[in-house]
Design an enzyme around this catalytic site. Structure first.
Site, mmCIF file in Angstrom:
data_model
loop_
_atom_site.group_PDB
_atom_site.id
_atom_site.type_symbol
_atom_site.label_atom_id
_atom_site.label_comp_id
_atom_site.label_asym_id
_atom_site.label_seq_id
_atom_site.Cartn_x
_atom_site.Cartn_y
_atom_site.Cartn_z
ATOM 1 N NE ARG A 233 52.560 17.679 94.459
ATOM 2 C CZ ARG A 233 51.687 16.964 95.401
ATOM 3 N NH1 ARG A 233 51.382 17.859 96.265
ATOM 4 N NH2 ARG A 233 51.376 15.620 95.402
ATOM 5 C CB THR A 234 51.968 17.694 87.121
ATOM 6 O OG1 THR A 234 52.845 17.529 88.385
ATOM 7 C CG2 THR A 234 52.315 18.498 86.270
ATOM 8 C CE LYS B 235 35.008 3.592 74.990
ATOM 9 N NZ LYS B 235 34.310 4.665 73.870
ATOM 10 N NE ARG C 139 52.476 13.269 85.927
ATOM 11 C CZ ARG C 139 52.506 13.556 87.210
ATOM 12 N NH1 ARG C 139 51.958 13.108 88.277
ATOM 13 N NH2 ARG C 139 53.546 14.441 87.385
ATOM 14 C CG HIS D 185 58.056 15.972 86.463
ATOM 15 N ND1 HIS D 185 57.166 16.782 85.790
ATOM 16 C CD2 HIS D 185 57.166 15.570 87.545
ATOM 17 C CE1 HIS D 185 56.018 17.139 86.429
ATOM 18 N NE2 HIS D 185 56.045 16.151 87.279
HETATM 19 N N1 CP Z 1 55.658 16.978 91.753
HETATM 20 C C1 CP Z 1 54.544 16.265 91.128
HETATM 21 O O1 CP Z 1 54.642 15.812 89.816
HETATM 22 O O2 CP Z 1 53.605 16.096 92.006
HETATM 23 P P1 CP Z 1 52.198 15.047 91.325
HETATM 24 O O3 CP Z 1 52.387 13.772 90.842
HETATM 25 O O4 CP Z 1 51.002 15.285 92.484
HETATM 26 O O5 CP Z 1 51.642 15.916 89.933
#
Ligand code: CP
Length: 302
Positions: free
Chosen positions: A51-52, A80, A101, A129
């Site tokens: 999703r993100t 590396k 991320r 998040h």
């Molecule tokens: N909600 C969320 O962060 O989903 P993903 O890990 O799929 O990005």
């Protein structure tokens, strides 16, 4: 230049503005279709995501911009031995904005020192998040038309669930909000989250019992037990099915309950619940794209 590391980097007024822009995008999508023409987003994902990453990428495409990036550390030069700092300094030479991320808490803060372009924390370890929380806030706004006076049940892995920590930070700022923190003893919210609530006199209770909490809730925020953060598989297997929301468990819930889940779900919500009008988690996915569009516009100053 502004970064987004934590949800509290945004004031309540800025969140209201983002929600207003997201609502305008929903109502008038063509108005925004060229807003980021010639702008480039980099998505640097050192951890898996559906999703993100894809909502950031679709958000930038829907704004008329372009996207580069990687979806696993193994396909970048970090495999590396390149430092995070060098990677983001390099990507900052190509892109106008970076969504990142990383499995290590605080990694986006390190990245932001060297990137030279706005950095968005797209999830750092078990910490925060913030863009999921923007997603959650738009979902709550669209279903409740207020953030005040809500009783919010947060259920599952409250220790490692970074979306929970950011949601509590965000919702604690609204008048009359109460939290019901539902988890196994071993997966309670971290001390720093509890201490912050105590310091601000935010009302909350901690319980292991979802059923008895259910009738009091306006929002039920279910979460997955975060297998990837456990030190041993045995503990994960013992705790993973602590809470499974089924249709019968909703019998005593309010008729206007909103059920959220950041997803991915593993086993926490029975698929049969998807047909209940109170299930909001796929509407939540869509809200994520609009809120990320609004955020990109804001951080790029478009
Ligand atoms: N909600 C969320 O962060 O989903 P993903 O890990 O799929 O990005």
């Amino acid at each position: 230049m502004k970064n987004l590391m934590n949800i509290t980097d945004l004031t309540v007024e800025e969140i209201d503005e983002l929600i207003a822009v997201a609502e305008d995008i929903i109502a008038n999508p063509t108005k925004y279709q060229d807003a980021c023409r010639h702008k480039l987003l980099a998505t640097l994902f050192f951890e898996p995501s559906t999703r993100t990453r894809l909502s950031f990428e679709s958000a930038m495409h829907r704004l008329g911009g372009s996207v580069v990036g990687f979806s696993e550390a193994g396909s970048s030069s970090s495999a590396k031995g390149e430092s995070l700092s060098d990677t983001v300094q390099t990507v900052g030479c190509y892109a106008d904005i970076i969504a990142m991320r990383h499995p290590k808490e605080g990694a986006p803060v390190v990245a932001a020192r060297r990137a030279g372009v706005p950095i968005i924390n797209a999830g750092d370890g078990a910490h925060n998040h913030p863009t999921q929380t923007l997603t959650d806030l738009l979902t709550i706004w669209r279903s409740k038309h207020t953030f005040e006076g809500l009783t919010i049940g947060v259920c599952g892995d409250l220790k490692f669930g970074r979306t929970v920590h950011s949601l509590i930070d965000a919702m604690s700022r609204y008048e009359g909000v109460k939290f019901v923190l539902i988890s196994p003893e071993e997966l309670r919210v971290p001390d720093y989250v509890r201490e912050a609530m105590d310091k601000e006199n935010i009302p909350y209770i901690e319980t292991t019992d979802l059923e008895s909490a259910m009738p009091t809730l306006d929002i039920l925020y279910m979460t997955r037990v975060q297998r990837e953060r456990f030190f041993n598989e045995e503990d994960y297997l013992r705790l993973k099915d602590s809470y499974i929301l089924t249709v019968d468990k909703l019998e005593n819930a309010k008729q206007n309950l909103s059920i959220l889940h950041p997803l991915p779900r593993v086993n926490e919500i029975s698929v049969a619940v998807d047909d209940d009008p109170r299930a909001c988690y796929f509407k939540q996915v869509l809200c994520g794209k609009y809120m990320r569009m609004a955020l990109i516009l804001k951080l790029l100053g478009v």
